[in-house]
Design a protein around this motif. Structure first.
Motif, short mmCIF file in Angstrom:
data_model
loop_
_atom_site.label_atom_id
_atom_site.label_comp_id
_atom_site.label_asym_id
_atom_site.label_seq_id
_atom_site.Cartn_x
_atom_site.Cartn_y
_atom_site.Cartn_z
N LEU A 1 2.52 4.07 7.78
CA LEU A 1 2.98 3.35 6.59
C LEU A 1 3.06 1.87 6.94
O LEU A 1 3.78 1.47 7.86
CB LEU A 1 4.36 3.86 6.14
N THR A 2 2.30 1.05 6.22
CA THR A 2 2.26 -0.39 6.46
C THR A 2 2.96 -1.12 5.32
O THR A 2 2.66 -0.88 4.15
CB THR A 2 0.80 -0.88 6.57
N ILE A 3 3.88 -2.03 5.69
CA ILE A 3 4.66 -2.78 4.71
C ILE A 3 4.42 -4.27 4.93
O ILE A 3 4.61 -4.77 6.05
CB ILE A 3 6.17 -2.48 4.84
N ARG A 4 4.03 -4.97 3.90
CA ARG A 4 3.85 -6.42 4.02
C ARG A 4 5.19 -7.07 4.34
O ARG A 4 6.24 -6.67 3.82
CB ARG A 4 3.32 -7.00 2.71
N ASP A 5 5.15 -8.11 5.15
CA ASP A 5 6.40 -8.72 5.60
C ASP A 5 7.18 -9.35 4.45
O ASP A 5 8.41 -9.42 4.48
CB ASP A 5 6.12 -9.76 6.69
N ASN A 6 6.47 -9.83 3.39
CA ASN A 6 7.18 -10.48 2.29
C ASN A 6 7.96 -9.51 1.43
O ASN A 6 8.70 -9.92 0.54
CB ASN A 6 6.21 -11.30 1.43
N VAL A 7 7.78 -8.19 1.70
CA VAL A 7 8.60 -7.19 1.00
C VAL A 7 10.01 -7.16 1.57
O VAL A 7 10.97 -6.86 0.87
CB VAL A 7 7.95 -5.79 1.11
N LYS B 1 17.16 -4.25 1.18
CA LYS B 1 17.70 -3.19 2.04
C LYS B 1 17.68 -1.84 1.34
O LYS B 1 17.52 -0.79 2.00
CB LYS B 1 19.12 -3.54 2.49
N ASN B 2 17.82 -1.83 0.02
CA ASN B 2 17.76 -0.55 -0.69
C ASN B 2 16.38 0.09 -0.56
O ASN B 2 16.26 1.32 -0.49
CB ASN B 2 18.10 -0.75 -2.17
N THR B 3 15.34 -0.74 -0.54
CA THR B 3 13.99 -0.21 -0.33
C THR B 3 13.90 0.48 1.03
O THR B 3 13.35 1.58 1.16
CB THR B 3 12.95 -1.34 -0.40
N ALA B 4 14.46 -0.18 2.05
CA ALA B 4 14.46 0.41 3.39
C ALA B 4 15.26 1.71 3.41
O ALA B 4 14.87 2.68 4.07
CB ALA B 4 15.02 -0.58 4.40
N ARG B 5 16.36 1.73 2.70
CA ARG B 5 17.20 2.94 2.69
C ARG B 5 16.51 4.10 1.97
O ARG B 5 16.66 5.27 2.36
CB ARG B 5 18.54 2.62 2.04
N GLU B 6 15.77 3.79 0.93
CA GLU B 6 15.01 4.85 0.25
C GLU B 6 13.92 5.39 1.17
O GLU B 6 13.63 6.59 1.17
CB GLU B 6 14.40 4.31 -1.04
N LEU B 7 13.30 4.51 1.93
CA LEU B 7 12.30 4.97 2.90
C LEU B 7 12.93 5.85 3.96
O LEU B 7 12.32 6.83 4.41
CB LEU B 7 11.63 3.76 3.57
N ALA B 8 14.16 5.53 4.34
CA ALA B 8 14.84 6.32 5.36
C ALA B 8 14.98 7.77 4.93
O ALA B 8 14.83 8.70 5.74
CB ALA B 8 16.21 5.72 5.66
N VAL B 9 15.24 7.99 3.65
CA VAL B 9 15.38 9.36 3.14
C VAL B 9 14.07 10.13 3.33
O VAL B 9 14.08 11.33 3.65
CB VAL B 9 15.79 9.34 1.65
N LEU B 10 12.94 9.45 3.15
CA LEU B 10 11.64 10.10 3.32
C LEU B 10 11.37 10.47 4.77
O LEU B 10 10.50 11.31 5.05
CB LEU B 10 10.53 9.19 2.81
N LEU B 11 12.09 9.84 5.68
CA LEU B 11 11.88 10.12 7.11
C LEU B 11 12.79 11.23 7.63
O LEU B 11 12.76 11.55 8.81
CB LEU B 11 12.13 8.84 7.92
N ILE C 1 4.31 14.87 3.96
CA ILE C 1 5.11 13.64 4.05
C ILE C 1 4.37 12.49 3.37
O ILE C 1 4.96 11.68 2.67
CB ILE C 1 5.40 13.30 5.53
N GLN C 2 3.06 12.45 3.56
CA GLN C 2 2.25 11.40 2.93
C GLN C 2 2.36 11.46 1.42
O GLN C 2 2.46 10.42 0.74
CB GLN C 2 0.79 11.55 3.37
N GLU C 3 2.37 12.65 0.86
CA GLU C 3 2.50 12.80 -0.59
C GLU C 3 3.83 12.26 -1.08
O GLU C 3 3.92 11.62 -2.14
CB GLU C 3 2.34 14.27 -0.98
N LYS C 4 4.90 12.50 -0.32
CA LYS C 4 6.22 11.99 -0.70
C LYS C 4 6.22 10.46 -0.68
O LYS C 4 6.78 9.82 -1.58
CB LYS C 4 7.29 12.53 0.25
N VAL C 5 5.62 9.89 0.37
CA VAL C 5 5.58 8.43 0.47
C VAL C 5 4.74 7.84 -0.65
O VAL C 5 5.10 6.82 -1.26
CB VAL C 5 5.05 7.98 1.85
N ASN C 6 3.60 8.47 -0.96
CA ASN C 6 2.76 7.99 -2.05
C ASN C 6 3.50 8.03 -3.39
O ASN C 6 3.36 7.12 -4.21
CB ASN C 6 1.48 8.83 -2.14
N ALA C 7 4.29 9.08 -3.59
CA ALA C 7 5.08 9.17 -4.82
C ALA C 7 6.12 8.04 -4.88
O ALA C 7 6.37 7.46 -5.94
CB ALA C 7 5.77 10.53 -4.90
#
Length: 259
Positions: free
Chosen positions: A138-144, A158-168, A110-116
């Protein structure tokens, strides 16, 4: 006459000495069949690892077959320590080690997927990914994700969050904790009375965006807010405060089943 009786008594006692190792062997075989049955759905690699564990136990000379001589009499048998539970304990420890190794490998995948994902989006200065003793963090800066002093995820992020959701999306799923953190600068506006409230709402709102993915089960998610009380950097500097304002996604190890 006395010699015949003593010889007959010794033969009787020796003839019963096989009962203890035989009983231990049956117990060990029962444990083996139970474990093999419970692991019938695992992949070939995991099954091979389990096979090596059992092979090592049987061939290592620590099992119940490792008796050097029969017990001489009932009185002496009371002084012999009962090690019948050692083989089962050794099996459990080795199986736990195999399962822990498999769990570690899954988290690393999972870490490899997130790093990619981070590399693809050039988020190196905004995301941190680390495998910790608690799980994959996984740590995300608040200004993201947020405007200053706001708890709603920006529409453009929100698209960034949705892409992260797929990794989960994991099978089987794992417990995931979303936590919000702030710096120590007090906040007091019409929406929030404290940094604690701000951090909680950021975690909840971010989690809501993730759960728009219908492949994620809300039962495996939880949200927490820590305010300024778990800093990872010095709040005396602007750079440190920026690091402390963050949202974290913690993917937990698999929960071990207990009796």
């Amino acid at each position: 006459m006395s010699k015949r009786r003593r010889k007959k008594r010794q033969e009787s006692e020796m003839s019963e000495s096989w009962l203890l190792p035989y009983a231990d062997l049956l117990t060990l075989l029962l444990a083996l069949f139970i474990v093999l049955f419970s692991s019938s759905a695992v992949d070939a690699q995991k099954f091979q690892q389990l096979s090596q564990v059992f092979n090592g136990i049987f061939m290592g000379g620590t099992g119940p077959l490792n008796y050097q001589q029969p017990l001489e009499n009932d009185d002496h048998s009371k002084d012999v320590p009962d090690n019948s539970s050692e083989p089962e304990a050794e099996i459990e420890q080795n199986i736990e080690a195999v399962l822990d190794t498999e769990d570690q490998q899954e988290l690393e995948a999972i870490q490899e997927k997130v790093n990619a994902f981070v590399q693809k989006n050039d988020f190196h200065h905004k995301f941190d990914v680390a495998l910790t003793s608690e799980g994959l963090l996984l740590t995300i800066r608040d200004n993201v994700l947020f405007e200053s002093g706001r708890a709603d995820v920006r529409e453009e992020d929100k698209n960034t969050a949705r892409e992260l959701a797929v990794l989960l999306e994991m099978e089987p799923p794992r417990n995931i904790i979303i936590s919000g953190h702030t710096d120590n600068i007090p906040i007091h506006n019409s929406a929030f009375q404290s940094n604690w409230e701000l951090s909680v709402m950021r975690a909840i709102n971010f989690m809501k965006v993730l759960l728009e993915d219908d492949k994620l089960d809300p039962r495996w998610f939880s949200a927490k807010g820590y305010g300024e009380f778990q800093p990872i950097a010095d709040n005396q500097t602007s750079a440190g405060r920026a690091k402390n304002r963050r949202v974290e996604i913690l993917i937990l190890p698999k929960v071990k089943e207990t009796d």
